[in-house]
Scaffold this motif. Structure first.
Motif, PDB file in Angstrom:
ATOM      1  N   LEU A 375       0.832  -1.207   0.000  1.00 17.17           N
ATOM      2  CA  LEU A 375       0.000   0.000   0.000  1.00 17.17           C
ATOM      3  C   LEU A 375       0.864   1.254   0.000  1.00 17.17           C
ATOM      4  O   LEU A 375       0.551   2.246  -0.687  1.00 17.17           O
ATOM      5  N   ASP A 378       2.447   1.877  -3.386  1.00  8.87           N
ATOM      6  CA  ASP A 378       1.492   2.383  -4.370  1.00  8.87           C
ATOM      7  C   ASP A 378       0.995   3.788  -4.042  1.00  8.87           C
ATOM      8  O   ASP A 378       0.165   4.338  -4.782  1.00  8.87           O
ATOM      9  N   HIS A 380      -0.849   5.155  -1.438  1.00  5.72           N
ATOM     10  CA  HIS A 380      -2.198   5.418  -0.940  1.00  5.72           C
ATOM     11  C   HIS A 380      -2.144   6.325   0.290  1.00  5.72           C
ATOM     12  O   HIS A 380      -1.159   6.328   1.035  1.00  5.72           O
ATOM     13  N   ALA A 384      -6.302   5.796   4.429  1.00  3.24           N
ATOM     14  CA  ALA A 384      -6.772   4.600   3.729  1.00  3.24           C
ATOM     15  C   ALA A 384      -5.991   3.375   4.193  1.00  3.24           C
ATOM     16  O   ALA A 384      -6.562   2.297   4.396  1.00  3.24           O
ATOM     17  N   MET A 407     -10.874   6.353  -2.768  1.00  3.14           N
ATOM     18  CA  MET A 407      -9.664   5.763  -2.191  1.00  3.14           C
ATOM     19  C   MET A 407      -9.730   4.243  -2.259  1.00  3.14           C
ATOM     20  O   MET A 407      -8.746   3.573  -2.605  1.00  3.14           O
ATOM     21  N   ARG A 410      -9.148   2.947  -5.775  1.00  2.74           N
ATOM     22  CA  ARG A 410      -7.744   2.978  -6.179  1.00  2.74           C
ATOM     23  C   ARG A 410      -6.962   1.830  -5.534  1.00  2.74           C
ATOM     24  O   ARG A 410      -6.044   1.281  -6.143  1.00  2.74           O
ATOM     25  N   ILE A 411      -7.316   1.477  -4.282  1.00  8.29           N
ATOM     26  CA  ILE A 411      -6.641   0.346  -3.637  1.00  8.29           C
ATOM     27  C   ILE A 411      -6.926  -0.938  -4.408  1.00  8.29           C
ATOM     28  O   ILE A 411      -6.009  -1.722  -4.709  1.00  8.29           O
ATOM     29  N   SER A 414      -5.040  -0.906  -7.747  1.00  4.82           N
ATOM     30  CA  SER A 414      -3.595  -1.089  -7.641  1.00  4.82           C
ATOM     31  C   SER A 414      -3.246  -2.542  -7.301  1.00  4.82           C
ATOM     32  O   SER A 414      -2.244  -3.079  -7.791  1.00  4.82           O
TER      33      SER A 414
END
Length: 439
Positions: A375, A378, A380, A384, A407, A410-411, A414
């Motif tokens: 995480l 990436d 974040h 998040a 959010m 996007r997690i 990714s």
């Protein structure tokens, strides 16, 4: 005022300890209870009457200022105090069991016959040094050493603050004093997809498709093993949740945001623990109930897994029941450390399982750490990441921040991208297509 008695060669001083005698019904009377001493320390007599009188004055000063510790209380033995202290704790059964184990193993055997009020800093430091020697010789882990000294510190702090059994704690923490010792931390490596794949492959040969899915779920959600993983029920898995959530209000709110056609998600509602010798479902650690969005590949994997069995648990044991403590004996050692070829059930020969060098001797909990690393890589937001890991962000940042659907999206994106990039790197083994195909 204190008064001094001289009998033969002995000098004794008496003073009022701030308490009254009780009648037969337990009510305080007007008759005062006096305490006495024949010396400033056990085995050390007063030199003269003036020393005894001044000693009594000091005790009465403590009584007037609320700092007096009754001599009977200070003489409470550690074995009795530990038992009373443990009974007064309002904790989960697992925490009580851990405290009881540490008390029985190291604290009561060493300190049990000592009075709570008589323990000195010198004695504590000597005990701590002995534990440190056990760590240096490999007889005790650093983690267990810190648990023992931490528990003893709690006992002494409570003896001072809560139970008034002594004036101050013998545990004195000072920074940057004495010989510097660098804190030993567990050696960790960045979690690589190749390593996670090797573990998942071994898990398949040990545990079947359930094991394959278990390892990928842990690596791509960061759920706490083993409790949260073993406590995951099928109604809280992404193919069914939130439509299957038994709580009507939570289900209504979640349906607008999550679901197989919106954002597939897992609901961390329980963890599995033993209470009074029985396996039960309790709230997650720190009451960290949370929703974890998952990438599409993991949702498809869970769909195939739930279709393969009818257990109420997402990750049942080989026999179909809920996983128990056998995990640490008959599953994980072979998943991380490998196993030679051997006969399995019904005369089936189980092929040799290669070890995963990066994880030999390591805790499965490191996969949760690895998820957090992904995480961060990436990029974040902190809110998040912490929310996903089941942590709270303190202060103003936590007050004003909020985990938004964008959010979460996007997690999930990714994590899906990481999965797809791994499979594009080469031809990797995966379970038979009849079970599931990641391609």
């Amino acid at each position: 005022m204190p008064y001094v008695e001289v009998r033969g060669g002995n000098i004794r001083v008496k003073w009022w300890g701030g308490e009254y005698h009780l009648d037969a019904e337990g009510r305080a009377t007007r008759r005062k209870r006096y305490e006495s001493a024949s010396g400033p320390e056990p085995g050390t007599p007063f030199e003269d009457e003036d020393e005894a009188y001044n000693y009594g004055l000091d005790r009465e000063h403590e009584v007037r200022h609320g700092k007096h510790i009754p001599r009977a209380s200070a003489k409470t033995l550690m074995r009795d105090y530990c038992q009373l202290w443990l009974a007064a704790q309002d904790l989960r059964d697992t925490s009580i069991s851990r405290y009881r184990s540490r008390l029985r193993a190291r604290i009561v055997p060493y300190w049990g016959d000592r009075a709570v009020g008589d323990i000195t800093t010198w004695e504590y430091e000597a005990w701590k040094k002995g534990l440190q020697a056990a760590v240096d010789q490999g007889e005790m882990s650093r983690h267990y050493f810190e648990q023992l000294t931490g528990l003893f510190g709690i006992l002494m702090t409570d003896a001072v603050v809560k139970y008034k059994l002594r004036m101050e704690s013998p545990v004195i923490r000072q920074r940057r004093r004495g010989r510097f010792t660098k804190k030993q931390r567990e050696v960790k490596r960045p979690m690589q997809m190749e390593v996670l794949h090797a573990l998942a492959t071994n898990a398949y040969h040990v545990w079947g498709f359930t094991g394959w899915t278990y390892l990928w779920t842990l690596g791509f959600t960061g759920m706490r093993p083993p409790g949260e993983m073993w406590g995951l029920r099928r109604e809280f898995a992404s193919p069914n949740w939130p439509a299957s959530d038994p709580d009507a209000e939570r289900r209504e709110h979640a349906l607008d945001r999550y679901g197989p056609d919106l954002m597939p998600a897992i609901r961390v509602q329980y963890q599995s623990q033993y209470e009074r010798g029985k396996r039960t479902q309790v709230s997650p650690k720190y009451d960290s109930h949370r929703t974890l969005v998952i990438p599409p590949f993991l949702h498809e994997m869970h769909t195939a897994l739930l279709a393969s069995h009818d257990s109420p648990w997402v990750f049942p044991a080989l026999g179909g029941n809920q996983m128990s403590t056998q995990w640490g004996k008959t599953y994980w050692p072979y998943i991380r450390g490998g196993s030679p070829e051997r006969a399995a059930r019904r005369d089936h020969i189980r092929q040799a399982i290669p070890p995963v060098p990066e994880m030999v001797g390591k805790r499965i909990y490191l996969l949760r750490h690895g998820h957090r690393e992904w995480l961060e890589e990436d990029g974040h937001p902190r809110i998040a990441m912490e929310t996903r890991m089941g942590h709270e962000v303190a202060g103003v940042e936590g007050l004003y921040s909020n985990l938004t659907p964008a959010m979460e999206r996007r997690i999930a994106d990714s994590l899906q991208a990481r999965w797809e990039a791994f499979w594009r790197m080469g031809v990797w083994w995966h379970p038979p297509v009849s079970h599931y195909s990641p391609i």
